[in-house]
Design a protein around this motif. Structure first.
Motif, mmCIF file in Angstrom:
data_model
loop_
_atom_site.group_PDB
_atom_site.id
_atom_site.type_symbol
_atom_site.label_atom_id
_atom_site.label_comp_id
_atom_site.label_asym_id
_atom_site.label_seq_id
_atom_site.Cartn_x
_atom_site.Cartn_y
_atom_site.Cartn_z
ATOM 1 N N UNK A 237 -35.177 11.398 -26.404
ATOM 2 C CA UNK A 237 -35.277 12.409 -25.604
ATOM 3 C C UNK A 237 -35.216 12.009 -24.102
ATOM 4 N N UNK A 238 -34.354 13.124 -23.669
ATOM 5 C CA UNK A 238 -34.240 12.864 -22.046
ATOM 6 C C UNK A 238 -34.232 14.119 -21.442
ATOM 7 N N UNK A 239 -34.692 14.108 -20.212
ATOM 8 C CA UNK A 239 -34.750 15.112 -19.288
ATOM 9 C C UNK A 239 -36.065 16.207 -19.728
ATOM 10 N N UNK A 240 -36.283 17.324 -19.172
ATOM 11 C CA UNK A 240 -37.236 18.135 -19.216
ATOM 12 C C UNK A 240 -38.573 17.960 -18.785
ATOM 13 N N UNK A 241 -38.643 16.976 -17.772
ATOM 14 C CA UNK A 241 -39.832 16.473 -16.983
ATOM 15 C C UNK A 241 -40.203 17.492 -15.878
ATOM 16 N N UNK A 242 -39.253 18.143 -15.412
ATOM 17 C CA UNK A 242 -39.512 19.439 -14.553
ATOM 18 C C UNK A 242 -39.581 20.601 -15.172
ATOM 19 N N UNK A 243 -39.490 20.760 -16.379
ATOM 20 C CA UNK A 243 -39.630 21.988 -16.770
ATOM 21 C C UNK A 243 -38.269 22.328 -17.352
ATOM 22 N N UNK A 244 -37.356 21.540 -17.148
ATOM 23 C CA UNK A 244 -35.911 21.908 -17.297
ATOM 24 C C UNK A 244 -35.568 21.769 -18.787
ATOM 25 N N UNK A 245 -34.076 21.788 -19.262
ATOM 26 C CA UNK A 245 -33.663 21.883 -20.560
ATOM 27 C C UNK A 245 -33.653 20.488 -20.829
ATOM 28 N N UNK A 246 -34.289 19.813 -22.034
ATOM 29 C CA UNK A 246 -34.089 18.663 -22.209
ATOM 30 C C UNK A 246 -33.259 18.356 -23.587
ATOM 31 N N UNK A 247 -32.753 17.183 -23.720
ATOM 32 C CA UNK A 247 -32.022 16.963 -24.772
ATOM 33 C C UNK A 247 -32.526 15.777 -25.868
ATOM 34 N N UNK A 248 -32.587 16.067 -27.193
ATOM 35 C CA UNK A 248 -33.314 15.065 -27.918
ATOM 36 C C UNK A 248 -32.367 15.054 -29.171
ATOM 37 N N UNK A 249 -32.454 13.580 -30.074
ATOM 38 C CA UNK A 249 -31.814 13.428 -30.900
ATOM 39 C C UNK A 249 -32.798 12.517 -31.839
ATOM 40 N N UNK A 250 -33.027 13.122 -33.106
ATOM 41 C CA UNK A 250 -33.962 12.393 -34.072
ATOM 42 C C UNK A 250 -32.974 11.945 -35.107
ATOM 43 N N UNK A 251 -32.902 10.721 -35.444
ATOM 44 C CA UNK A 251 -32.193 10.091 -36.294
ATOM 45 C C UNK A 251 -32.740 9.479 -37.445
ATOM 46 N N UNK A 252 -32.372 9.724 -38.640
ATOM 47 C CA UNK A 252 -32.877 9.357 -39.959
ATOM 48 C C UNK A 252 -32.048 8.145 -40.441
ATOM 49 N N UNK A 253 -32.500 6.989 -40.501
ATOM 50 C CA UNK A 253 -31.697 5.822 -40.709
ATOM 51 C C UNK A 253 -31.822 6.103 -42.330
ATOM 52 N N UNK A 254 -30.714 6.071 -43.120
ATOM 53 C CA UNK A 254 -30.729 6.202 -44.630
ATOM 54 C C UNK A 254 -30.908 7.627 -45.060
ATOM 55 N N UNK A 255 -31.182 8.571 -44.074
ATOM 56 C CA UNK A 255 -31.418 9.895 -44.641
ATOM 57 C C UNK A 255 -30.073 10.674 -44.842
ATOM 58 N N UNK A 256 -30.088 11.785 -45.867
ATOM 59 C CA UNK A 256 -29.242 12.513 -46.121
ATOM 60 C C UNK A 256 -28.893 13.875 -45.335
ATOM 61 N N UNK A 257 -28.037 14.591 -46.168
ATOM 62 C CA UNK A 257 -27.960 15.960 -45.590
ATOM 63 C C UNK A 257 -28.910 16.995 -46.084
ATOM 64 N N UNK A 258 -30.198 16.635 -45.377
ATOM 65 C CA UNK A 258 -31.344 17.320 -46.106
ATOM 66 C C UNK A 258 -32.340 17.633 -44.823
ATOM 67 N N UNK A 259 -33.257 18.510 -44.968
ATOM 68 C CA UNK A 259 -34.206 19.140 -44.151
ATOM 69 C C UNK A 259 -35.379 18.131 -44.187
ATOM 70 N N UNK A 260 -35.543 17.267 -43.238
ATOM 71 C CA UNK A 260 -36.876 16.232 -43.109
ATOM 72 C C UNK A 260 -38.173 17.109 -43.668
ATOM 73 N N UNK A 261 -38.701 16.411 -44.564
ATOM 74 C CA UNK A 261 -40.035 16.969 -45.047
ATOM 75 C C UNK A 261 -39.929 18.128 -46.072
#
Length: 293
Positions: A237-261
């Motif tokens: 995740x990067x940005x958003x420290x000043x209350x702005x719009x941050x950008x995040x990437x959650x990578x699931x290694x070996x994960x498929x085309x699914x909804x985590x959890x």
């Protein structure tokens, strides 16, 4: 993506007092959507509630998306409304298989839903969000590009930035952006598809630039999973420290085309593994809750 489930179960879910099927007419088409209100909505009559639009994958229905993602439970804990819209022919217009501008007006349908929701429910219009799976995730990204003045943040699951959206995206307002993607996804590839969609990292970089986030990209944070779970999850995740719009990437290694959890009850499709290291609903809501319009 098609989920095979019992019609009886769907009927029970959709007739719940807290999940109501609504409809409106947009451009001569009758469009439907499910609205789920948490129990606290009735017990706090003076309170305005955040709204999360949850768009189904291609070939799915609004009720299947509700059952598969189980986001209503998260709405109960954190007190927000969930809206599950239904796409025409179980699809959303992101420029794949139909004209981006002249095809189904799903952006207009979303705006019409928002207008009606504000009439029918107590909505906090500074806290409106969108998420979706696969085709629904692609469409959530289109909404981020075209309606940033209405959506404070968007989370896409199994769907990086579509090339048609990139081509039509104008420099409008900033929006919080979260992408959840599996590296072993064989339906929507982590590394992207030429003339189709960006890679997961390319999507992160695209929105990082769009939101004006500078500086070196931090190292991803690893999230351990339970014993026996062969997937590995990392959070960037990067940005958003000043209350702005941050950008995040959650990578699931070996994960498929699914909804985590989610329950891995999909059958008949090579959709891959579902990680147990995180619950997508909790991750998405935690990210959304940091963003306001």
């Amino acid at each position: 993506m098609k989920i095979v489930i019992s019609l009886l179960t769907l009927t029970c879910l959709c007739t719940s007092a807290l999940a109501q099927v609504s409809s409106l007419v947009h451009k001569e088409d009758k469009r439907r959507y499910i609205v789920y209100t948490p129990p606290s909505y009735q017990s706090a009559p003076q309170q305005a509630f955040p709204v999360v639009f949850n768009f189904h994958g291609g070939g799915m229905s609004m009720a299947e998306q509700m059952l598969y993602t189980q986001m209503n439970k998260t709405a109960d804990r954190h007190q927000f409304i969930v809206v599950y819209p239904q796409g025409i022919k179980q699809d959303w217009n992101v420029g794949f298989g139909m004209d981006y501008l002249a095809g189904t007006d799903d952006v207009g349908f979303t705006q019409a839903m928002l207008s009606k929701l504000k009439q029918d429910y107590r909505i906090d219009d500074k806290r409106i969000y969108a998420t979706g799976l696969s085709r629904g995730g692609f469409f959530a990204l289109r909404l981020a590009a075209e309606l940033p003045q209405q959506f404070a943040a968007v989370a896409s699951v199994g769907a990086p930035m579509p090339e048609p959206v990139v081509r039509h995206h104008q420099q409008r307002g900033k929006v919080g952006m979260l992408l959840i993607q599996g590296t072993a996804d064989k339906v929507v590839l982590y590394e992207g598809k030429a003339a189709g969609y960006l890679s997961a990292q390319g999507t992160f970089d695209y929105w990082r630039k769009h939101n004006g986030i500078d500086g070196a990209t931090p190292q991803p944070r690893l999230i351990p999973g339970p014993a026996g779970d062969t997937t590995q999850v990392s959070w960037l995740e990067q940005g958003g420290d000043d209350g702005g719009a941050s950008v995040a990437l959650l990578t699931v290694k070996d994960g498929g085309h699914t909804w985590p959890g989610a329950d891995a009850f999909n059958i008949g499709l090579p959709i891959g593994k579902t990680t147990r290291a995180v619950d997508a609903n909790d991750v998405i809501w935690e990210f959304f809750s940091k963003h306001r319009r």
